[in-house]
Design a protein around this motif. Structure first.
Motif, PDB file in Angstrom:
ATOM      1  N   GLY A 115       0.815  -1.205   0.000  1.00 49.45           N
ATOM      2  CA  GLY A 115       0.000   0.000   0.000  1.00 49.45           C
ATOM      3  C   GLY A 115       0.850   1.257   0.000  1.00 49.45           C
ATOM      4  N   LYS A 116       1.935   1.250   0.756  1.00 51.95           N
ATOM      5  CA  LYS A 116       2.830   2.409   0.790  1.00 51.95           C
ATOM      6  C   LYS A 116       3.576   2.565  -0.535  1.00 51.95           C
ATOM      7  CE  LYS A 116       3.248   2.077   5.791  1.00 51.95           C
ATOM      8  NZ  LYS A 116       4.066   1.645   6.946  1.00 51.95           N
ATOM      9  N   LEU A 117       3.947   1.445  -1.145  1.00 56.82           N
ATOM     10  CA  LEU A 117       4.545   1.533  -2.481  1.00 56.82           C
ATOM     11  C   LEU A 117       3.576   2.195  -3.453  1.00 56.82           C
ATOM     12  CD1 LEU A 117       6.247  -1.975  -2.915  1.00 56.82           C
ATOM     13  CD2 LEU A 117       7.409   0.225  -2.730  1.00 56.82           C
ATOM     14  N   ALA A 118       2.316   1.771  -3.401  1.00 58.47           N
ATOM     15  CA  ALA A 118       1.326   2.316  -4.328  1.00 58.47           C
ATOM     16  C   ALA A 118       1.081   3.800  -4.070  1.00 58.47           C
ATOM     17  CB  ALA A 118       0.022   1.522  -4.207  1.00 58.47           C
ATOM     18  N   ARG A 119       0.984   4.181  -2.804  1.00 57.51           N
ATOM     19  CA  ARG A 119       0.739   5.593  -2.495  1.00 57.51           C
ATOM     20  C   ARG A 119       1.952   6.442  -2.876  1.00 57.51           C
ATOM     21  NH1 ARG A 119      -1.927   2.947   1.680  1.00 57.51           N
ATOM     22  NH2 ARG A 119      -0.207   3.129   3.175  1.00 57.51           N
ATOM     23  N   GLY A 120       3.141   5.895  -2.709  1.00 58.04           N
ATOM     24  CA  GLY A 120       4.328   6.623  -3.132  1.00 58.04           C
ATOM     25  C   GLY A 120       4.370   6.831  -4.635  1.00 58.04           C
ATOM     26  N   LEU A 121       3.957   5.796  -5.394  1.00 56.06           N
ATOM     27  CA  LEU A 121       3.912   5.929  -6.851  1.00 56.06           C
ATOM     28  C   LEU A 121       2.871   6.948  -7.288  1.00 56.06           C
ATOM     29  CD1 LEU A 121       4.145   2.272  -8.239  1.00 56.06           C
ATOM     30  CD2 LEU A 121       5.869   4.060  -8.380  1.00 56.06           C
ATOM     31  N   ALA A 122       1.752   6.987  -6.579  1.00 54.84           N
ATOM     32  CA  ALA A 122       0.631   7.824  -7.017  1.00 54.84           C
ATOM     33  C   ALA A 122       0.989   9.303  -7.061  1.00 54.84           C
ATOM     34  CB  ALA A 122      -0.572   7.599  -6.105  1.00 54.84           C
ATOM     35  N   HIS A 123       1.980   9.731  -6.273  1.00 55.52           N
ATOM     36  CA  HIS A 123       2.406  11.131  -6.322  1.00 55.52           C
ATOM     37  C   HIS A 123       3.108  11.469  -7.637  1.00 55.52           C
ATOM     38  CE1 HIS A 123       1.393  12.029  -2.162  1.00 55.52           C
ATOM     39  NE2 HIS A 123       2.024  10.939  -1.771  1.00 55.52           N
ATOM     40  N   HIS A 124       3.619  10.447  -8.333  1.00 53.07           N
ATOM     41  CA  HIS A 124       4.503  10.716  -9.470  1.00 53.07           C
ATOM     42  C   HIS A 124       4.067  10.055 -10.772  1.00 53.07           C
ATOM     43  CE1 HIS A 124       7.554  12.636  -6.911  1.00 53.07           C
ATOM     44  NE2 HIS A 124       7.127  11.790  -6.002  1.00 53.07           N
ATOM     45  N   PHE A 125       3.308   8.963 -10.696  1.00 53.11           N
ATOM     46  CA  PHE A 125       2.986   8.199 -11.895  1.00 53.11           C
ATOM     47  C   PHE A 125       1.521   7.788 -11.887  1.00 53.11           C
ATOM     48  CE2 PHE A 125       7.441   7.244 -10.795  1.00 53.11           C
ATOM     49  CZ  PHE A 125       8.079   7.679 -11.943  1.00 53.11           C
ATOM     50  N   ASP A 126       1.019   7.493 -13.075  1.00 54.45           N
ATOM     51  CA  ASP A 126      -0.275   6.838 -13.154  1.00 54.45           C
ATOM     52  C   ASP A 126      -0.124   5.406 -12.649  1.00 54.45           C
ATOM     53  OD1 ASP A 126      -1.482   9.081 -14.261  1.00 54.45           O
ATOM     54  OD2 ASP A 126      -0.861   8.518 -16.293  1.00 54.45           O
ATOM     55  N   GLU A 127      -1.251   4.776 -12.369  1.00 58.10           N
ATOM     56  CA  GLU A 127      -1.214   3.427 -11.812  1.00 58.10           C
ATOM     57  C   GLU A 127      -0.513   2.476 -12.779  1.00 58.10           C
ATOM     58  OE1 GLU A 127      -4.279   0.011 -10.083  1.00 58.10           O
ATOM     59  OE2 GLU A 127      -4.990   2.054 -10.484  1.00 58.10           O
ATOM     60  N   PRO A 128       0.422   1.665 -12.289  1.00 59.91           N
ATOM     61  CA  PRO A 128       1.149   0.745 -13.186  1.00 59.91           C
ATOM     62  C   PRO A 128       0.203  -0.241 -13.868  1.00 59.91           C
ATOM     63  CG  PRO A 128       2.206   0.883 -11.024  1.00 59.91           C
ATOM     64  CD  PRO A 128       0.896   1.581 -10.892  1.00 59.91           C
ATOM     65  N   ASP A 129       0.543  -0.588 -15.096  1.00 57.86           N
ATOM     66  CA  ASP A 129      -0.246  -1.527 -15.881  1.00 57.86           C
ATOM     67  C   ASP A 129       0.408  -2.900 -15.802  1.00 57.86           C
ATOM     68  OD1 ASP A 129      -1.955  -2.771 -17.594  1.00 57.86           O
ATOM     69  OD2 ASP A 129      -1.128  -1.861 -19.418  1.00 57.86           O
ATOM     70  N   GLY A 130       0.156  -3.598 -14.689  1.00 48.91           N
ATOM     71  CA  GLY A 130       0.669  -4.947 -14.548  1.00 48.91           C
ATOM     72  C   GLY A 130       2.025  -5.016 -13.861  1.00 48.91           C
ATOM     73  N   TYR A 131       2.509  -6.246 -13.708  1.00 48.75           N
ATOM     74  CA  TYR A 131       3.735  -6.534 -12.957  1.00 48.75           C
ATOM     75  C   TYR A 131       4.948  -5.828 -13.534  1.00 48.75           C
ATOM     76  CZ  TYR A 131       7.917  -9.226 -11.650  1.00 48.75           C
ATOM     77  OH  TYR A 131       9.169  -9.590 -11.247  1.00 48.75           O
ATOM     78  N   ASP A 132       5.103  -5.841 -14.863  1.00 53.67           N
ATOM     79  CA  ASP A 132       6.314  -5.282 -15.463  1.00 53.67           C
ATOM     80  C   ASP A 132       6.445  -3.792 -15.170  1.00 53.67           C
ATOM     81  OD1 ASP A 132       7.006  -7.739 -16.480  1.00 53.67           O
ATOM     82  OD2 ASP A 132       6.072  -7.384 -18.433  1.00 53.67           O
ATOM     83  N   ASP A 133       5.361  -3.045 -15.352  1.00 48.35           N
ATOM     84  CA  ASP A 133       5.412  -1.618 -15.046  1.00 48.35           C
ATOM     85  C   ASP A 133       5.605  -1.386 -13.551  1.00 48.35           C
ATOM     86  OD1 ASP A 133       5.115  -0.992 -17.679  1.00 48.35           O
ATOM     87  OD2 ASP A 133       3.092  -0.159 -17.515  1.00 48.35           O
TER      88      ASP A 133
END
Length: 779
Positions: free
Chosen positions: A524-542
């Motif tokens: 959850g913290k990884l996702a919230r950290g990403l949300a400040h800078h990127f759109d939601e990743p599209d799958g495992y590779d992203d």
């Protein structure tokens, strides 16, 4: 005495050959009796091992040699053990961090002898003490604070719960007569161009007559007659000083002490070590010179420490050097590392900050723990003090902070929690045994129990609210004197994940990958950290690429910010260099020893000469940091560019940065202020050194579609940018687990080129030059 051992479950039918040094888990694994606990979710089925008792047994053939004493020597027993020789009790142990010596001359018999070491369940011992002494709060429910054992054995927010038992360091038989060297303590002082070495000698005796003891160093020899204790003084004129890496050379000098047939030999270095805490500072000084600590935290490199030998230490510490590190903090939830670790740090010039093994819990001060702590601390201070790399003893990790902030006081209800260790026992032992080195009660700690222990403006602090609660740009909110911990998570490399986890399909939340994420709400913290800078990743590779990129950016931003505050801020120690198994964690090097993108960001952030653009109250500024003995004189060119590469404004800046200094230059407003922040950036260059500034998070940038030419020649990938390429990275381990790029996260302006060494040849060129191997943010 490492051969012929067998392992038996005391109340069960499991048996296996035993490898010494080793532990129960490694022996059962080698015999095929348990699955590899590092793979998938196997850890969950192995908790019974730590709740069982185990017996090691061997036979030895012995004949009288004429010596007066025969000592059974265990360099490390993990942890609660009873030793018997030929059925007779020899001794008991309850401390993983100590060595033990037992006189067995009267128990040995000519011919065949049977030696057994029976280990009680660590849980049974710790839970019994907890019932007797009372519950003490900690970061985890496990009873790691009730036993003198590697705390992270019981699980951590980056490690599995694999509670070990076994003979984890060498065992042997030492026969001697007359006298032996029981302790040698070389206290090194350098003053007025002379190195003075006071060699404190303690003898164990079988008689009372004085013994001739000799000390030899740098061609000098001093002899004295010693009965039990004595001091031999050596003076070396004009000594060649030992320096941290990046500050000078690391000459080492062999010191030999001889008493009869007994010889003690170590390499020492001539240097001074101080901790300047005046006016709230926390600055390490070596040979009188202030040193900015470009540090990393070190955890045990394996859950089973006997598997970490000199070669593995050398690999990991060399990786630290490649990342520009000059200080290793040995964290307090692990162990006092082996002599190999400190010898390598001596050779490499890596400063060592050594925590005593107390972490994230209240620790009882009652017996039997008090005496165990005293014995362990004395032994390890004496063992480690010859090493010039060791520059700081620290009483604990986060325990004073925990007492102040983590609601421990109601749970303690007046019971002891460790304060007398950190403010009494440990500084007394260090002061008596190792007076040439500083001691600090805890990390974090603000110099007084009257102050909050984690104040930015006083001494050393840890910054964890950023990772837990905020965007990483908030590292810039802090003006610390010294940061001993801060970190940002990312998964391991793909090859490490693929070896350890066999989910089909592999997703960020698939069962195996989720099990290898031990932090509370870590994904959850990884996702919230990403949300400040990127759109939601599209799958495992992203997800894998972007979370690793976000970690690298977070830590590079933090390190550059802290370095820009030099000399007010005197150090940043990143959590963490290494891992003990394959896991999503804060590490720069994953559990299989592969370098994550963070590693390469650290190398750039730790460069001796650093350019960084920093927001200041008046606007953007260029900070030039010079961690070199020579002044840095150069002309810097700052350019505001469009993302298509067109120049919009420029400014020339003269750099004249003193040795070991920093210079801050405000950027001209016309250059610093953007007319179209989504399509502009600033690039500042001085020679081959460059800093970039983007005005907005990536999700708000209008980056061009990536266009480039890429070709593979042997093991080298060449990429030429036709457009701006933001954080270009190549992941050849997707194709071959042995492949690894020598650099990552390179931003290219249009027309620029870069070459990556992939470490192996024979890779498929089409796959190397496409996703998911070759990536950039423009994707």
């Amino acid at each position: 005495m490492h051969h012929g051992w067998t392992l038996h479950q005391v109340e069960g039918d499991l048996s296996a050959p035993a490898t010494i040094p080793g532990c129960v888990h490694t022996d059962l694994l080698a015999a095929g009796l348990i699955p590899d606990p590092y793979l998938d979710t196997h850890e969950l089925g192995l908790t019974w091992i730590g709740r069982s008792a185990w017996r090691y047994e061997t036979t030895l053939t012995w004949e009288p040699s004429g010596h007066e004493r025969a000592d059974l020597l265990f360099e490390g027993l993990d942890t609660v053990a009873e030793i018997e020789l030929n059925g007779a009790p020899v001794g008991n142990t309850a401390n993983m961090h100590r060595s033990y010596r037992f006189d067995v001359r009267g128990t040995l018999r000519p011919g065949r002898n049977t030696l057994t070491v029976t280990f009680a369940s660590p849980y049974a011992y710790a839970e019994r003490l907890r019932a007797e002494l009372g519950q003490r709060p900690g970061a985890y429910a496990e009873p790691y604070n009730m036993i003198r054992k590697m705390a992270c054995n019981f699980g951590w927010d980056w490690g599995p719960t694999l509670v070990t038992a076994g003979i984890w360091r060498p065992v042997g038989l030492h026969e001697w007569s007359g006298a032996r060297l029981s302790r040698v303590r070389p206290v090194v002082r350098v003053r007025d161009g002379v190195a003075r070495v006071s060699v404190h000698v303690e003898l164990e005796r079988t008689h009372d007559e004085p013994v001739e003891v000799a000390a030899e160093l740098c061609g000098l020899r001093v002899v004295g007659a010693i009965s039990r204790e004595g001091v031999l003084e050596l003076e070396v004129p004009d000594p060649a000083l030992w320096w941290p890496r990046g500050h000078g050379r690391q000459p080492l000098h062999e010191l030999t002490v001889t008493a009869g047939q007994d010889v003690w030999r170590r390499r020492i270095g001539f240097r001074t070590a101080e901790l300047d805490t005046a006016d709230g500072a926390f600055t390490l000084k070596v040979n009188g010179r202030p040193v900015f600590a470009k540090g990393v935290n070190w955890i045990p490199d394996d859950c089973f420490p006997s598997r970490v030998g000199r070669d593995r230490y050398a690999e990991r510490l060399e990786q630290a050097c490649q990342a520009g590190v000059n200080l290793i903090r040995v964290w307090g939830g692990g162990i006092y590392e082996s002599d190999d670790f400190y010898e390598l740090c001596d050779e490499l010039g890596l400063l060592v900050w050594q925590d005593f093994p107390f972490a994230c819990a209240a620790y009882p001060e009652e017996e039997p723990l008090w005496s165990e702590v005293a014995a362990e601390a004395e032994e390890n201070v004496v063992r480690l003090m010859p090493h010039p790399s060791l520059v700081l003893w620290c009483g604990n990790n986060e325990n004073i902070w925990g007492y102040a902030d983590w609601q421990w006081k109601p749970a303690l209800n007046g019971r002891s929690w460790g304060e007398r260790y950190y403010l009494g026992l440990l500084p007394e032992i260090v002061g008596n045994m190792d007076p040439s080195r500083p001691y600090w009660p805890g990390s974090p700690y603000s110099g007084s129990m009257e102050l909050h222990p984690n104040l930015p403006e006083v001494n050393n602090m840890h910054i964890w609210d950023v990772w837990n609660e905020r965007d990483y740009v908030h590292y810039r909110d802090y003006r610390p004197r010294f940061v001993a911990e801060f970190g940002w998570q990312a998964p391991a490399t793909h090859a490490t994940i693929a070896r350890a986890i066999h989910d089909e399909p592999l997703t960020p939340d698939s069962p195996g990958l989720r099990h290898h994420q031990k932090a509370d709400d870590g994904n959850g913290k990884l996702a919230r950290g990403l949300a400040h800078h990127f759109d939601e990743p599209d799958g495992y590779d992203d997800w894998l690429y972007l979370t690793q990129l976000n970690q690298a950016r977070a830590i590079q931003l933090g390190v550059e910010h802290f370095r820009s505050l030099w000399p007010y801020c005197a150090g940043s120690v990143v959590w963490q260099l290494n891992d003990c198994w394959p896991v999503t964690s804060w590490s720069a090097v994953d559990g299989d020893g592969r370098r994550k993108p963070l590693f390469h960001a650290l190398r750039r952030a730790h460069a001796d000469r650093l350019l960084t653009v920093q927001p200041r109250a008046e606007g953007l500024a260029l900070v030039a940091v010079n961690d070199d003995d020579e002044p840095w004189r150069a002309e810097a060119l700052a350019v505001r560019l469009s993302v298509s590469g067109g120049e919009l404004a420029r400014e020339h800046l003269e750099l004249e940065v003193p040795p070991r200094g920093a210079l801050t230059l405000p950027l001209d407003r016309e250059l610093a202020e953007s007319g179209d922040p989504a399509r502009e950036l600033i690039a500042v260059s001085a020679g081959s050194t460059r800093a970039l500034w983007f005005y907005l998070p990536d999700k708000d940038l209008d980056l061009p579609k990536a266009a480039y030419a890429a070709r593979l020649e042997g093991r080298t990938l060449h990429v030429t940018a036709h457009t701006l390429l933001r954080d270009l990275a190549v992941f050849p381990d997707r194709l071959d687990p042995a492949a690894e790029a020598d650099d990552q996260l390179i931003t290219l302006l249009p027309g620029e080129s870069v070459s990556f060494d992939l470490g192996v040849s024979g890779l498929d060129p089409l796959k190397v030059t496409g996703r998911p191997v070759l990536r950039c943010v423009n994707d």
